[in-house]
Enzyme design. Structure first.
Site, short mmCIF file in Angstrom:
data_model
loop_
_atom_site.label_atom_id
_atom_site.label_comp_id
_atom_site.label_asym_id
_atom_site.label_seq_id
_atom_site.Cartn_x
_atom_site.Cartn_y
_atom_site.Cartn_z
N GLN A 1 0.96 -1.30 -0.08
CA GLN A 1 -0.06 0.04 0.10
C GLN A 1 0.91 1.31 -0.04
O GLN A 1 0.69 2.26 -0.83
CB GLN A 1 -0.90 -0.03 1.18
N ALA B 1 7.23 -5.20 4.81
CA ALA B 1 6.93 -5.55 6.03
C ALA B 1 5.98 -6.89 6.13
O ALA B 1 5.50 -7.32 4.90
CB ALA B 1 6.15 -4.38 6.97
N THR C 1 2.83 -8.06 7.21
CA THR C 1 1.80 -7.51 7.96
C THR C 1 0.69 -8.31 8.54
O THR C 1 -0.29 -7.97 8.77
CB THR C 1 1.15 -6.18 7.22
N TYR D 1 3.50 -9.97 15.31
CA TYR D 1 3.59 -8.77 14.63
C TYR D 1 4.34 -7.63 15.27
O TYR D 1 5.30 -7.10 14.93
CB TYR D 1 2.31 -8.38 13.87
N LYS E 1 8.03 -6.23 15.04
CA LYS E 1 8.33 -4.78 14.32
C LYS E 1 9.18 -3.79 15.38
O LYS E 1 9.81 -2.96 15.14
CB LYS E 1 6.89 -4.15 14.05
N TRP F 1 -3.32 1.72 11.55
CA TRP F 1 -4.54 1.42 10.53
C TRP F 1 -4.66 1.94 9.16
O TRP F 1 -5.53 2.76 8.65
CB TRP F 1 -5.82 2.18 11.21
#
Length: 288
Positions: free
Chosen positions: A11, A59, A61, A124, A128, A149
């Site tokens: 994204q 990443a 995710t 997760y 991270k 988000w």
């Protein structure tokens, strides 16, 4: 400026490419072109191309899936960023690494500051957080941006999921006791570019949406916006709020992960206006 972008097909990667300055040079890579978990490959790629800056948008995710794929999540979220930090420092490139609100446990009741104690409650978030530490331990001048988000017109995200489910289901139950700030990926990309242009000091920065909501409230706004745009195919869908306890998932989620943005606001950055972004994003989402 020559910029190396990892995770170019995600994204944030897509949005970063969309707004990238035309007079800069972009090296956009995915995992096939550059495996960030391979330290030698990272070193050789950066030695060859000598970027002025590196933006790590790569990443792992899949929050629930990570519970069963710890090793893979750790390689991508922790080892990969470490490799990039080592090479960035060695070849004098700026580094911006993107992290997450899930490094916090969600037990706070007011927005998290950059220096608040981290305590991830799922794999997760744990991987991270290790990635953050690995980056800053190996390259103190690096920038770590925590966001939350994330949504956009690309890939899979909550906005797309809600619109897709609304086409086939008469009723949806949405969690109403997890609070966070929706963030448009283009706004994250703009913030990263501003940081590179202004040579911002290294460290951790929070960047997110301007208003916090629950997932239920976010879904309500998504459907209201789709209706306003005459793009809601199921006008009669019912959505009901439920508690996290009524919807068990493999990975625990923080109940409160609102991020304090004062640090970046003092640098002239504006929070993501996610309500406005929904008006742009919803007509551009392709529902297969």
């Amino acid at each position: 400026m020559k910029v190396l972008l990892t995770g170019a097909n995600g994204q944030l990667g897509h949005c970063f490419k969309d707004i990238f300055p035309s007079d800069w040079q972009l090296l956009a890579t995915d995992s096939l072109q550059l495996d960030i978990t391979d330290g030698l490959a990272v070193n050789n790629f950066i030695a060859l191309h000598r970027p002025d800056a590196i933006v790590n948008a790569a990443a792992y995710t899949a929050v629930d899936k990570a519970q069963d794929e710890y090793e893979l999540a750790y390689k991508v979220n922790a080892i990969g960023p470490k490799n990039l930090a080592i090479a960035a420092k060695k070849y004098h490139a700026k580094l911006v690494h993107v992290s997450t609100d899930y490094v916090f446990d969600g037990t706070k009741s007011f927005p998290y500051l950059e220096n608040d104690l981290t305590n991830p409650i799922n794999v997760y978030g744990e991987t991270k957080r290790v990635g953050e530490l690995s980056v800053l331990d190996n390259y103190s001048s690096a920038i770590v941006i925590r966001t939350s988000w994330v949504f956009s017109e690309y890939g899979n995200n909550f906005v797309k999921t809600m619109l897709k489910l609304s086409q086939t289901r008469p009723e949806l139950t949405i969690i109403d006791d997890q609070l966070g700030c929706p963030t448009y990926a283009v706004d994250i990309a703009k913030t990263i570019l501003k940081m590179l242009m202004n040579n911002i000091q290294g460290g951790i920065y929070h960047y997110c949406g301007d208003k916090y909501v629950s997932w239920f409230q976010f879904a309500s706004k998504i459907f209201a916006t789709a209706n306003e745009l005459n793009l809601m195919t199921n006008q009669n869908i019912m959505i009901k709020p439920i508690l996290t306890s009524a919807y068990p998932t493999k990975a625990k989620r923080p109940l409160y992960s609102v991020l304090n943005m004062e640090k970046v606001k003092q640098l002239g950055m504006k929070a993501s206006d996610w309500n406005k972004a929904l008006m742009y994003v919803i007509p551009r989402i392709h529902l297969e």
